[in-house]
Design a protein around this motif. Sequence first.
Motif, PDB file in Angstrom:
ATOM      1  N   ARG A 264       0.842  -1.102   0.014  1.00 44.92           N
ATOM      2  CA  ARG A 264      -0.065  -0.064   0.084  1.00 44.92           C
ATOM      3  C   ARG A 264       0.753   1.251  -0.239  1.00 44.92           C
ATOM      4  O   ARG A 264       2.036   1.220   0.436  1.00 44.92           O
ATOM      5  CB  ARG A 264      -0.780   0.026   1.208  1.00 44.92           C
ATOM      6  N   SER A 265       0.097   2.343  -0.761  1.00 48.70           N
ATOM      7  CA  SER A 265       0.969   3.538  -0.738  1.00 48.70           C
ATOM      8  C   SER A 265      -0.193   4.690  -0.938  1.00 48.70           C
ATOM      9  O   SER A 265      -1.002   4.367  -1.773  1.00 48.70           O
ATOM     10  CB  SER A 265       2.161   3.650  -2.168  1.00 48.70           C
ATOM     11  N   ALA A 266       0.296   5.800  -0.176  1.00 51.37           N
ATOM     12  CA  ALA A 266      -0.760   6.924  -0.305  1.00 51.37           C
ATOM     13  C   ALA A 266      -0.606   7.483  -1.672  1.00 51.37           C
ATOM     14  O   ALA A 266      -1.573   7.901  -2.171  1.00 51.37           O
ATOM     15  CB  ALA A 266      -0.410   8.265   0.556  1.00 51.37           C
ATOM     16  N   ALA A 267       0.528   7.381  -2.534  1.00 50.77           N
ATOM     17  CA  ALA A 267       0.677   7.762  -3.819  1.00 50.77           C
ATOM     18  C   ALA A 267      -0.327   6.925  -4.771  1.00 50.77           C
ATOM     19  O   ALA A 267      -0.658   7.474  -5.787  1.00 50.77           O
ATOM     20  CB  ALA A 267       2.028   7.779  -4.428  1.00 50.77           C
ATOM     21  N   TRP A 268      -0.269   5.762  -4.351  1.00 52.07           N
ATOM     22  CA  TRP A 268      -1.135   4.855  -5.120  1.00 52.07           C
ATOM     23  C   TRP A 268      -2.636   5.090  -5.226  1.00 52.07           C
ATOM     24  O   TRP A 268      -3.369   4.981  -6.171  1.00 52.07           O
ATOM     25  CB  TRP A 268      -0.726   3.256  -4.983  1.00 52.07           C
ATOM     26  N   SER A 269      -2.796   5.544  -3.919  1.00 46.99           N
ATOM     27  CA  SER A 269      -4.368   5.709  -3.416  1.00 46.99           C
ATOM     28  C   SER A 269      -4.862   6.900  -4.535  1.00 46.99           C
ATOM     29  O   SER A 269      -5.823   7.030  -5.084  1.00 46.99           O
ATOM     30  CB  SER A 269      -4.681   5.867  -2.048  1.00 46.99           C
ATOM     31  N   ARG A 270      -3.861   7.829  -4.350  1.00 52.59           N
ATOM     32  CA  ARG A 270      -4.265   9.224  -4.987  1.00 52.59           C
ATOM     33  C   ARG A 270      -4.249   8.950  -6.398  1.00 52.59           C
ATOM     34  O   ARG A 270      -5.041   9.521  -7.382  1.00 52.59           O
ATOM     35  CB  ARG A 270      -2.907  10.163  -4.754  1.00 52.59           C
ATOM     36  N   ALA A 271      -3.285   7.997  -6.974  1.00 51.81           N
ATOM     37  CA  ALA A 271      -3.241   7.708  -8.626  1.00 51.81           C
ATOM     38  C   ALA A 271      -4.855   7.163  -9.033  1.00 51.81           C
ATOM     39  O   ALA A 271      -5.196   7.367 -10.100  1.00 51.81           O
ATOM     40  CB  ALA A 271      -2.170   6.796  -8.965  1.00 51.81           C
ATOM     41  N   LEU A 272      -5.143   6.252  -8.055  1.00 49.52           N
ATOM     42  CA  LEU A 272      -6.437   5.616  -8.339  1.00 49.52           C
ATOM     43  C   LEU A 272      -7.446   6.566  -8.556  1.00 49.52           C
ATOM     44  O   LEU A 272      -8.604   6.602  -9.472  1.00 49.52           O
ATOM     45  CB  LEU A 272      -6.730   4.359  -7.316  1.00 49.52           C
ATOM     46  N   VAL A 273      -7.629   7.523  -7.670  1.00 51.80           N
ATOM     47  CA  VAL A 273      -8.544   8.574  -7.670  1.00 51.80           C
ATOM     48  C   VAL A 273      -8.320   9.661  -8.714  1.00 51.80           C
ATOM     49  O   VAL A 273      -9.385   9.711  -9.508  1.00 51.80           O
ATOM     50  CB  VAL A 273      -8.521   9.524  -6.260  1.00 51.80           C
ATOM     51  N   ASP A 274      -7.046   9.714  -9.116  1.00 44.16           N
ATOM     52  CA  ASP A 274      -6.924  10.636 -10.414  1.00 44.16           C
ATOM     53  C   ASP A 274      -7.473   9.891 -11.852  1.00 44.16           C
ATOM     54  O   ASP A 274      -8.173  10.618 -12.639  1.00 44.16           O
ATOM     55  CB  ASP A 274      -5.415  10.925 -10.518  1.00 44.16           C
TER      56      ASP A 274
END
Length: 250
Positions: free
Chosen positions: A178-188
């Motif tokens: 898990r990564s905060a950057a990956w979560s943001r990418a999914l939202v983007d």
Amino acid sequence: MTTRALAMIMLAAGVCVLLAFGYAALKSGSKPEPEPEIIQTPKAQPPTPEPEPSAPVPEPQGEAEAKPSVEANESADAPDVKLDSDRTAAARKKVEHIRNNLHLYGTFHPDADAIIAQLMPPPDGFLNAKAGFTESGEFIHDEEGSERVIALFKQLIPLNDPRSAELLVRYSYEYGARSAAWSRALVDLGAPSVPFLLEHANDKVWDDSVAVQLKRIVNRHPDLDTDIVTYILEPLFEKKKRWLQKTGLQ
């Protein structure tokens, strides 16, 4: 007695008789006039039941007939339950359409091909005998393999390729990286992330996190298909209402 006196007596008697008859006539003539008064008021009111106000009785009947039609309309809404299920099924087809037509929701970047090939399947060393869940439920990976995966995603995410949505979801919710950057990418990415996130919507481990991600996507992308939001995502958000309120998303 003189003739004159007798005439006077007869005249007086005649006057008395005349007065008596006049009085009797007046008395008997005044009686009929009250009679009309007795008949007059009560009998002029046979409309006491006054059906005229009851003439609106048809109007209540009309209203009574209108009620069945309202109830008929309400019962006609009953098929909405079936209609909703039909729309839900249609919304699920739209989700599958996104999954199978990612090219319609973004550009396939030529540089992404080689990166995707290295990430799927996961590279050697990322999932091996050393990797897995600890007794406390924490997922561990081989350190070298993890560093390689992180580096590959750092190259892939800026390309904004819709195919990266599946990889981000798989690594986050299946491989435990898990990564905060990956979560943001999914939202983007928006819509391309939805089909893959929904695969884990009922996962007891990740369902809260998935609901948060989907809610962020809906908030960020108001142009997301209305049927998908209404018939698939909103019911999920309702189930996770308290959790979303805690996170400030609802």
